[in-house]
Design an enzyme around this catalytic site. Structure first.
Site: not given
Lengths: 557, 557
Positions: A286-287, A290, A315, A419, A513, A515, A538, A542
Site C-alpha cells: 500500500e502507498p 512499503g 505497485w 525472493r 560500452h 557513450g 520483493e 534494507e
C-alpha cells in the site's frame, strides 16, 4: 594435494574465522537487545547500521560456502593438476568476500561489539595473504582472458539433465522471441504481447511451482525449485520486464494457496494459474506501507455472502491484464491485532490491456487501476489500485473461515518464493549484460586496440564472471535447500546479494560500452534500468537485511 | 586544543602516511615502466588495475586535503568548544577516505609494489583507530539528526559575497523556472525551451568564463572559476539536462579560443558565445574513438579559401540547436603524426529544434544530424553528425595558419574547463537528490514511524551530507587552483570523484523513496538517470584515471 585444493582449504578455514566474528557480533547485539525473555525490536533498531552490515557479511559468507561447494564439485570431476576455471572463480570470490567481511567489521568494531581479540584471526597475515594472493592484478587479468575465450559463458552450471533441457528450450525462446521484442516493449512502454505469452503458456511456465496433481509441472511430493529458477533465469536474460518476471506472480500465488488455501480452493484455482489463464497479480503493498506488510490497511468488511474491500493498493504488477488478484486486507478493525488482523482474498476481475482500467461489478463495486510509469522493468505495468466497495464471495477467503486472520502468514509463504525467484531474475539480467560486455569489449577500440585487450577491462570481465557465476550457484544452492523445506532466510540472503550485484555488473557493462552504453538503442542501458528495481521490490534491501536476515540470525544465534 | 583540532591533526598525519604509500607505489610503477629516458605507455598498461586504484587513492587523498582545509577555515571562525557540523563532516570524510585508501592498497600490495614496511603506518593502530572513531554508528546517527534539522542544507559554502549573490539568483531561477519544467522535458524528451534559455541568456550565464573585454563576465586578468562553478551547481540542481549543462559548451569553446584562437577570432566569436547567440556545440568524439581524442579521423582537406570536412562525429551535444560548432579534424593525412595531425575548426550552421536535421551549404556541403535517444541527460540532445563535403573558410581554422596541427592541445585546454564544470554539475545533481532524500525521509513511514527516525536512514543521510559537502569544497578548491593557472590534473581528480559519488548518492536517495523512487513522476528517479552519464562523458572514468591522473602523477613523482 594440488594448488586448488590448498587454496580452497585455506578459504574454508578463513571463512570459519569470519563466521566466528559474525556470530560473536550477532550474539553481542542479541545481549544488548534482550529485554526479559525476548529480543526487543526497539532496542534492535539502535543497532541498525551494524545489523545491515552483518546481513551483508552473512550473505557473503553464505555465498562463499556455496562457492566452495561449487569448486569441490568441479574439482572432484577434474583429472590432473590443471586448476579449472570454476575453481579459480570460486577462489576469487572467496577472496573478495572475505576481504569485504573483514573491511566491514574493521570499519567500526565497537558498533559490532568486537574487540581486538575477536578480530585477531581476520588480522592475521594468513587471512589477508589469502585474499591478496587471489586478487592480484596478474591473476585477474589471466582469468579475464580465459573468460573472454568462453564468449559469454562463465563456468559450468552443474544442472541435472532435466533442468538443462528446460534451460535449453527457454534460452532459445528468450533469444529468438523475447530479445528481438524487448527494446520496443521498453521504449514504447508496451504490455507483454501475445507473441511472448503464447509460447510461454504452451511450455507450461506458469505451472512450474505447482504440483502435478493440480495441473502443474512439479512433483507432488516436494518442492522443485530448480526448474523455476532455470526458466526464470533464461527468461530474464531475454528481458526482465517482458518475460523474466512473468513467473513471479504464479509463484507467489501458488505458494500462498499451497500454504493457506483449502483443498477446494487449490483444486479450483491452481490448475487455472498453472495454465496461465487467468494471469494473476498480487495486491499486498500500500502507498504508506512499503515493505512493512503488517501495516496493511485496505479494509475487508463482512457482508451477506462475502466481504467488501475498500482502500488503496500500489505497485500491483500486471493488475490490468490479470484476471485474478490475491489481495491482502484487514478483516478485523482492531488495530492492536497488527498482522493478526489480516486475511487474504482472491478477487476475480476482467482483463485489460491499457495503462488505465475500470472494473465494475454487478454488485456495484468498482476497482480502478492506473499504471505507474517507471524508468525500467516495463512490459509488466505496475498499478495503483483503488477499491471502492469491491465484493468477494466467502468462497474466496483463502483458507475459508479458518483462514481469517492468517493472511500475513500466507503472504510470507508466498514471498519466500518471490525472493528466490528474484535472485534468479537478477542472474538472468546479469548474464545478458555480461554477454554484451564481453562481445563489445572485442568490438570497441581505444588507444589502438580492442578495449578487451587492456588489463582494466580484463579485470572487470573477470570480476563480472566471478560474481555472476557464484551468484548463480548461490541461487541454485538455496533453491535446493528450499526443495527440502529449508532455506527461507537464505532466500532473503541470496536476493539481497544478487540484486545489488546486478546493479554493479550492469553499471560496469555500460561503462565498457562507453557513450553507447547510455543510448537507449544499446541493450545494456536497459539492463541497467531493469537491474535498478531489483533491490527495491520483493522486499527492499534494507527491510530484508534488518527485518528478515539479521533478525533471523539473532533469533537463532 | 579541543576535540576537533585533535581529530584534524590526526587526520592530517594519517593522510601523510597514506600519501607516502601512494607516492611509493607511483614511483615503483614508474621504475617498472621506464624504458630508456621515458615511461613506456605499453609497459604502463601492464599496471592498469593498480593505476586505476591509485588514481582513486590520489583523488580521495586530495579530497581529504580539501576537507581538512574546509574544517580549518570553519574552525578558525568558530567560538568556543562546540565542534561544528562542518568539522564533523570533514572528519567523517577523512575517516572514510583514509579507510578506502588503506583497503585498496591492502587488497593487492604486490600489484602496487608495496611491502609490509611500506604499509606499516597504515596498519598501525592509530590509523585504523582514527577511522573507526569517526565511522562509529552512534556518531553517524547523531550527524544524521543534525543534517535533517538543516532541511536540505549541509554545511557552510564559504563563498565570497559576489559568488553568494550569483548563487542566490541562479538558485531562485532553478527553483522557480527550471524545476517545474524538468520532468516534462525529460519524459517527453523535449529540447530546452526558450522559457529557460531566455532568462539564462539575460543573466549572462554563457559569458561566465569569458573575459570582460570580450563581452563576458569574468575579469580580464585571470580566470575566475567560482562564478561558473556556483552557477553550474545551481542550474544542475534544477536539472542536469535542462539547464546544468548549458554552460559546458561555451566553457570548452571559450577556453579553446582563449588558448588557441587568434586575437581576431577571439574578438569575433567570444562576444557572440558570451551572448548565447549562437549557442555552440563541441564536435570532438567519433564513433570509434571515445575518450581517445588523439585517434580522431574526421578528415579536413585544404581547398581554395578554406577546408572541406568529411566524416562522422558522435555525442555532439546541442548540435541541432547550436549555430556554431567547434570541430576537431585531421588536417594532415600522415597517420604517423598522431595527435599532431589534428586541427580545430569553427563551423557556422543554422539552428534546428528537432531530433533530426539537415544543414545544406551554398557550396554543396551537407551536415546531417540525428539525436541519439538516451536514458537520461535529456533536454540537450546529443547528435550523431555526418559531414559530407562541409566547407569552412580559412578564417575559421582556430589559430590561423599557425594553428594547423595544434587542435589537440586546444581541445585539451577546453576539456580541463569541461571537467571542473562537470564536477560542479555532479554537485548540483547530488544537492537536488539530497534535498529530496531528506524531505522524503520525514514523509514516508515504515514500521510505525518516519523512516528518517531510523538509524540506517540517518546514517545514509549523514554520509550523503558528508560526501556532498566535501565534493563541493573539493570542487571549489580545484576551481581556485585553476584561477591561479594550476590544477589541471586536479580537475580530472575532482571530476572522477564527484561523478562516481553522484551515482552512489542518487542511488541511495532512490532507495530512501522505496518503490516511488523508481517511478518517473518522482524526481529522484530522474536524478539517478542523469547522474549515470557523469562517469561516461567529459572523459570516461577509466580514461581520466589511467591516461590523465595516474599518468600525470607518475610523470611528476
Amino acid at each position: 594435494m594440488n594448488e586448488a585444493h590448498r587454496g580452497l582449504q585455506a578459504a574454508a578455514q578463513h571463512l570459519e574465522s569470519a563466521q566466528a566474528a559474525i556470530s560473536k557480533s550477532l550474539a553481542w547485539i542479541k545481549r544488548q537487545c534482550t529485554v526479559g525473555k525476548g529480543v526487543s525490536n526497539e532496542k534492535l533498531d539502535e543497532h541498525q547500521l551494524a545489523s545491515f552490515d552483518l546481513a551483508w557479511c552473512a550473505a557473503e559468507a553464505t555465498g562463499t560456502r556455496f562457492a566452495l561447494d561449487y569448486a569441490r564439485k568441479v574439482g572432484a570431476a577434474r583429472q590432473g593438476g590443471v586448476v579449472s576455471l570454476e575453481e579459480r572463480i570460486a577462489l576469487v570470490f572467496c577472496a573478495e568476500a572475505l576481504q569485504n567481511i573483514r573491511n566491514r567489521l574493521w570499519a567500526r568494531p565497537q558498533s559490532f561489539g568486537l574487540g581486538d581479540a575477536d578480530l585477531a584471526a581476520l588480522a592475521a597475515p594468513g587471512y589477508g595473504g589469502f585474499c591478496q594472493a587471489h586478487l592480484d592484478a596478474a591473476g585477474l587479468e589471466a582469468l579475464g582472458k580465459d573468460v573472454i575465450a568462453l564468449n559469454g559463458a562463465s563456468g559450468a552450471y552443474l544442472l541435472s539433465d532435466e533442468a538443462t533441457m528446460m534451460q535449453d528450450s527457454f534460452r532459445r525462446l528468450a533469444t529468438d522471441v523475447v530479445m528481438p521484442l524487448a527494446e520496443a516493449i521498453h521504449r514504447e512502454d508496451r504490455i507483454i504481447p501475445q507473441e511472448i505469452l503464447g509460447p510461454l503458456t504452451e511450455m507450461g511456465c506458469f505451472g512450474l511451482s505447482i504440483p502435478e496433481r493440480f495441473g502443474g509441472l512439479r512433483s507432488d511430493e516436494h518442492e522443485d525449485n530448480m526448474g523455476m529458477i532455470v526458466v526464470t533465469e533464461e527468461l530474464a536474460r531475454g528481458s526482465l520486464g517482458a518475460a523474466g518476471s512473468l513467473i513471479t506472480r504464479p509463484e507467489i500465488m501458488s505458494r500462498a494457496l499451497l500454504k493457506g488455501g483449502t483443498e477446494e480452493q487449490r483444486q479450483k484455482w491452481l490448475p487455472e494459474v498453472a495454465s496461465g489463464d487467468p494471469l494473476c497479480a498480487i495486491a499486498v503493498t500500500e502507498p504508506d506501507t512499503g515493505s512493512d506488510v503488517s501495516a496493511v490497511r485496505l479494509k475487508a468488511t463482512k457482508c451477506e455472502g462475502g466481504w467488501i474491500l475498500d482502500g488503496v493498493k500500489t505497485w500491483c504488477t500486471m493488475a490490468g491484464k490479470a484476471g485474478l488478484l490475491l489481495v491482502l486486507a484487514r478483516s478485523n478493525p482492531d488495530s492492536s491485532l497488527g498482522h493478526r488482523g489480516l486475511s487474504m482474498f482472491l478477487l476475480e476481475k476482467d482483463s485489460y490491456e491499457g495503462h488505465d482500467f475500470e472494473f465494475r461489478q454487478p454488485q456495484g463495486g468498482v476497482l480502478t487501476g492506473r499504471a505507474i510509469a517507471t524508468i525500467g522493468y516495463r512490459g509488466m505495468h505496475s498499478y495503483e489500485l483503488f477499491f471502492d466497495q469491491v465484493f468477494v464471495p466467502d468462497a474466496n477467503l483463502v483458507g475459508g473461515p479458518e483462514g481469517e486472520g492468517k493472511g500475513f502468514y500466507f503472504t510470507m509463504a508466498g514471498f519466500a518464493g518471490g525472493r528466490i525467484q528474484t535472485a534468479a531474475r537478477a542472474i538472468g539480467v546479469m548474464q545478458a549484460a555480461f554477454e554484451k560486455a564481453v562481445s563489445y569489449s572485442q568490438e570497441r577500440k581505444a588507444f589502438g586496440k580492442p578495449i578487451g585487450e587492456f588489463q582494466l577491462t580484463l579485470v572487470k570481465l573477470a570480476r563480472m564472471a566471478t560474481l555472476l557465476t557464484v551468484s548463480r550457484q548461490f541461487t541454485y544452492g538455496v533453491g535446493r535447500l528450499m526443495d527440502k523445506g529449508e532455506g527461507q532466510m537464505e532466500a532473503s540472503m541470496v536476493k539481497l546479494f544478487t540484486c545489488r550485484t546486478a546493479e554493479w555488473l550492469t553499471r560496469e557493462a555500460m561503462q565498457i560500452h562507453g557513450g553507447m552504453g547510455y543510448a537507449e538503442e544499446t541493450s545494456v542501458s536497459r539492463y541497467f534500468l531493469d537491474a535498478r528495481v531489483l533491490s527495491i521490490f520483493e522486499g527492499a534491501e534494507e527491510t530484508l537485511a534488518l527485518k528478515v536476515i539479521t533478525r533471523s540470525l539473532i533469533d537463532s544465534v
